[in-house]
Design an enzyme around this catalytic site. Structure first.
Site, PDB file in Angstrom:
ATOM      1  N   TRP A 166      41.815  15.137  27.449  1.00 43.33           N
ATOM      2  CA  TRP A 166      42.992  15.154  27.407  1.00 43.33           C
ATOM      3  C   TRP A 166      42.446  14.958  29.057  1.00 43.33           C
ATOM      4  O   TRP A 166      42.799  13.410  30.091  1.00 43.33           O
ATOM      5  CB  TRP A 166      43.861  15.016  27.869  1.00 43.33           C
ATOM      6  N   SER A 210      43.091  23.343  36.128  1.00 37.44           N
ATOM      7  CA  SER A 210      43.907  21.958  35.618  1.00 37.44           C
ATOM      8  C   SER A 210      44.207  21.250  36.673  1.00 37.44           C
ATOM      9  O   SER A 210      44.357  20.661  37.430  1.00 37.44           O
ATOM     10  CB  SER A 210      44.760  22.474  34.692  1.00 37.44           C
ATOM     11  N   LYS A 260      43.122  20.040  40.293  1.00 36.33           N
ATOM     12  CA  LYS A 260      43.281  18.668  40.976  1.00 36.33           C
ATOM     13  C   LYS A 260      43.582  18.831  42.609  1.00 36.33           C
ATOM     14  O   LYS A 260      43.103  18.639  43.810  1.00 36.33           O
ATOM     15  CB  LYS A 260      44.583  18.177  41.117  1.00 36.33           C
ATOM     16  N   HIS A 312      40.753  23.534  26.776  1.00 38.38           N
ATOM     17  CA  HIS A 312      41.524  23.536  27.964  1.00 38.38           C
ATOM     18  C   HIS A 312      41.563  24.878  28.286  1.00 38.38           C
ATOM     19  O   HIS A 312      42.936  25.366  28.162  1.00 38.38           O
ATOM     20  CB  HIS A 312      42.730  22.468  28.239  1.00 38.38           C
TER      21      HIS A 312
HETATM   22  C1  GCU Z   1      49.101  18.184  31.839  1.00 40.09           C
HETATM   23  C2  GCU Z   1      48.782  17.231  32.160  1.00 40.09           C
HETATM   24  C3  GCU Z   1      47.718  17.291  33.078  1.00 40.09           C
HETATM   25  C4  GCU Z   1      47.178  18.622  33.986  1.00 40.09           C
HETATM   26  C5  GCU Z   1      47.887  19.304  33.278  1.00 40.09           C
HETATM   27  C6  GCU Z   1      47.642  21.111  33.607  1.00 40.09           C
HETATM   28  O1  GCU Z   1      48.131  18.347  30.755  1.00 40.09           O
HETATM   29  O2  GCU Z   1      48.573  15.998  31.964  1.00 40.09           O
HETATM   30  O3  GCU Z   1      47.080  16.403  34.262  1.00 40.09           O
HETATM   31  O4  GCU Z   1      46.207  19.003  34.532  1.00 40.09           O
HETATM   32  O5  GCU Z   1      48.396  19.470  32.341  1.00 40.09           O
HETATM   33  O6  GCU Z   1      48.782  21.348  34.891  1.00 40.09           O
HETATM   34  O7  GCU Z   1      47.922  22.432  32.800  1.00 40.09           O
END
Ligand code: GCU
Length: 435
Positions: A362, A271, A275, A412
């Protein structure tokens, strides 16, 4: 060092204020989750320089790579200040009988800044006790503290700010005993060790607290100072760059240990930390393999594909993750000088693995896949094979050679099923010569 109480007060206030502003702002941000409604878009050409010249050779790519890296720094993640220390860590504990004798465990405090009260990152390292030579290692930041990733109950609780995650039963912003072992599903340590790998992890909050204003509590604030005049230039680093810097310092530390094969370290993240893993693999070519689990917007997902989270939305919800300049693109994504397939391409020719979850719309599974696919020309230029085609593969099937991908059933999360794919991928790429 800021006291836990001050942390708590600042974090609660910041979250409360941010919550009100966000709620109002987010209601008006358009989001699309219908495939047929995705408008056409044109991606920047990964093998064309900004001045229009084409990349014809591996040598040209070296220069194009430098150009792209600079564009990602300046327009998305931000530049790390020059001259930060790379000091050796202090081994605070070595246990040769960890996990019932299966592991050697070390805890190492890595200083990220200078001065009498440096920002300290606690690195937790497990390696198989049975190893006869240097082992390859998976390195990743964790969300809730090193004490949450393991069943062992003698790891100190995370210091400072922690997120308020319902699953850990934590009710404030200080780590609680009840959160011990709550993230073991994401970190199947015994399984990883059983396959001959080590696992190294650190808590991302040791580097910087994850809320807007969290920069005051950690690396960026310590480097820049937190006085009234302190602020960041538009190109300066955001939190993802700070976390990424921490991962590189963790790799420095692993490289000091002869029991670890520092040429075979895979960086992994889920997540927002996916990134971070991708940006780290792009920035730091010492990482031998890169894994971005459900990294979504600002990770593997294409920014120009209007599906799931958008640039405007992520910059509104999490303005601290990226640099100031990235906000200029909130309403004009097509003007971004890069897109995320070029981030994936920065890893080439090293292996990279992108993964999605079916229900994680998402994060835009198809947009994540496509950035891997569109990184293909660079992999091919460098004599490697990327993904097999432009269509998303069947569920729970791993595809691709140097660019790997799967979309798993479910929601997720980083799961044991994801790890099985990663271990197989790592076997293929990191253990080739040891078989
Ligand atoms: C939120 C956010 C995402 C991210 C996620 C996470 O959903 O919008 O961009 O990846 O959190 O880090 O759990």
């Amino acid at each position: 060092m800021i006291s836990p109480k001050a942390f708590r007060q600042t974090a609660v206030l910041a979250l409360w204020a941010a919550g009100i502003v966000l709620q109002a702002a987010q209601e008006t941000i358009p989001i699309n989750e219908v495939e047929e409604a995705v408008p056409p878009y044109t991606l920047p050409e990964v093998l064309t320089f900004c001045d229009g010249r084409r990349v014809e050779s591996a040598r040209d790519w070296t220069r194009r790579r430098a150009e792209l890296l600079r564009l990602f720094e300046d327009h998305v993640y931000g530049r790390v200040p020059k001259g930060l220390p790379r000091a050796p860590g202090r081994v605070v504990e070595t246990r040769r009988d960890a996990l019932g004798g299966k592991a050697v465990r070390q805890r190492i405090q890595v200083p990220l800044t200078r001065g009498p009260r440096p920002v300290l990152m606690d690195l937790l390292v497990y390696r198989p006790a049975s190893a006869t030579g240097p082992v390859p290692v998976f390195l990743g930041l964790n969300f809730d503290g090193n004490h949450t990733v393991t069943v062992e109950t003698d790891i100190p609780l995370a210091r400072g700010w922690v997120a308020n995650r319902p699953r850990s039963g934590v009710t404030n912003h200080v780590a609680a005993e009840a959160s011990r072992g709550t993230d073991t599903a994401a970190w199947p340590i015994e399984r990883i060790l059983g396959r001959g790998y080590g696992l190294a992890t650190a808590y991302y909050g040791d580097i910087e607290a994850d809320f807007n204003g969290g920069w005051r509590h950690g690396l960026r604030g310590t480097v820049a100072g937190t006085g009234p005049g302190s602020r960041f230039a538009p190109e300066d680093w955001g939190a993802i760059s700070a976390w990424s810097w921490g991962l590189s310092r963790a790799l420095d530390q692993l490289a000091r240990d002869p029991a670890i094969d520092a040429g075979k370290v895979a960086v992994i993240g889920h997540s927002r930390l996916g990134k971070t893993a991708l940006w780290t693999g792009a920035r730091d070519p010492r990482f031998a393999l890169v894994i971005a689990n459900e990294s979504g917007e600002g990770g593997a997902a294409l920014a120009r594909r209007f599906f799931g989270e958008t640039t405007l939305r992520i910059n509104t919800s999490f303005p601290h993750w990226f640099n100031g300049r990235f906000k200029d693109y909130n309403h004009r994504v097509p003007d971004l000088p890069v897109d995320q397939h070029e981030l994936v391409a920065l890893v080439a020719p090293r292996p990279v693995y992108i993964a999605s979850a079916e229900q994680d719309r998402w994060a835009d599974p198809k947009g994540e896949y496509l950035s891997g696919w569109h990184a293909g020309p660079v992999y091919r230029l460098l004599g490697r094979e990327g993904l097999p085609g432009p269509d998303l593969p069947a569920l729970n099937r791993s595809v691709g050679d140097s660019v790997g991908y799967h979309v798993r059933t479910g929601a997720h999360a980083l799961t044991g099923a994801d790890w099985e794919f990663y271990l197989d991928f790592a076997d293929r790429h990191l253990r080739r010569d040891s078989r």
